[in-house]
Design a protein around this motif. Structure first.
Motif, PDB file in Angstrom:
ATOM      1  N   ALA A  39       0.231   5.247   1.155  1.00  0.00           N
ATOM      2  CA  ALA A  39      -0.611   6.320   1.673  1.00  0.00           C
ATOM      3  C   ALA A  39       0.003   7.663   1.298  1.00  0.00           C
ATOM      4  O   ALA A  39       1.194   7.895   1.530  1.00  0.00           O
ATOM      5  CB  ALA A  39      -0.732   6.200   3.186  1.00  0.00           C
ATOM      6  N   THR A  55      -5.030   6.462  -0.993  1.00  0.00           N
ATOM      7  CA  THR A  55      -4.158   5.286  -0.948  1.00  0.00           C
ATOM      8  C   THR A  55      -4.210   4.532  -2.270  1.00  0.00           C
ATOM      9  O   THR A  55      -5.280   4.400  -2.877  1.00  0.00           O
ATOM     10  CB  THR A  55      -4.569   4.360   0.205  1.00  0.00           C
ATOM     11  OG1 THR A  55      -4.497   5.087   1.444  1.00  0.00           O
ATOM     12  CG2 THR A  55      -3.655   3.151   0.288  1.00  0.00           C
ATOM     13  N   SER A  77       0.839  -1.192   0.000  1.00  0.00           N
ATOM     14  CA  SER A  77       0.000   0.000   0.000  1.00  0.00           C
ATOM     15  C   SER A  77       0.874   1.241   0.000  1.00  0.00           C
ATOM     16  O   SER A  77       2.038   1.202   0.425  1.00  0.00           O
ATOM     17  CB  SER A  77      -0.892   0.021   1.243  1.00  0.00           C
ATOM     18  OG  SER A  77      -1.692  -1.130   1.329  1.00  0.00           O
TER      19      SER A  77
END
Length: 127
Positions: free
Chosen positions: A23, A78, A21
């Motif tokens: 962010a 995200t 991921s």
């Protein structure tokens, strides 16, 4: 201050899966295309996948097509990279990048198409 923070890297056996991921903060996320690149030791940073600001178009390197999926959640700022059927050759540091649109299609797959970069997350794949 713009920040891109990757997470989710780790070690996995060949054939396994990981989701990384990224962010993002400090920019208007929904107006930026997002990309994932990777860099193995002694090699140049290479394109992996990209997604347009609205998520309507995605791009993949031939080496990951059918195994990796890029997605984004503009409400959470995200971007994700789901990696399945991982191979030892996929081992690298994975970087996310943000590029202000519009970006020419040729630049989506190039490091020159992006304005901001994260610090990277390590993915290790054992055989």
């Amino acid at each position: 201050q713009v920040q891109l923070v990757e997470s989710g890297g780790g070690s996995v056996q060949a054939g396994g899966s990981l989701r990384v991921s990224c962010a993002v903060s400090g920019l208007h996320f929904s107006t930026y295309a997002m990309g994932w690149f990777r860099q193995a030791p002694g090699k140049e940073r290479q394109f992996v996948a990209a997604i347009t600001s609205g998520g309507d178009s995605t791009y993949y390197a031939d080496s990951v097509k059918g195994r990796f999926t890029i997605s984004r959640d503009n409400a959470k700022n995200t971007v994700y990279l789901q990696m399945n059927s991982l191979k030892p050759d996929d081992a690298a540091v994975y970087y996310c990048a943000a590029g202000a649109e519009p970006i020419h299609t040729m630049m989506v797959v190039s490091i020159r198409g992006y304005d901001y970069w994260g610090q990277g997350t390590q993915v290790t794949v054992s055989s």
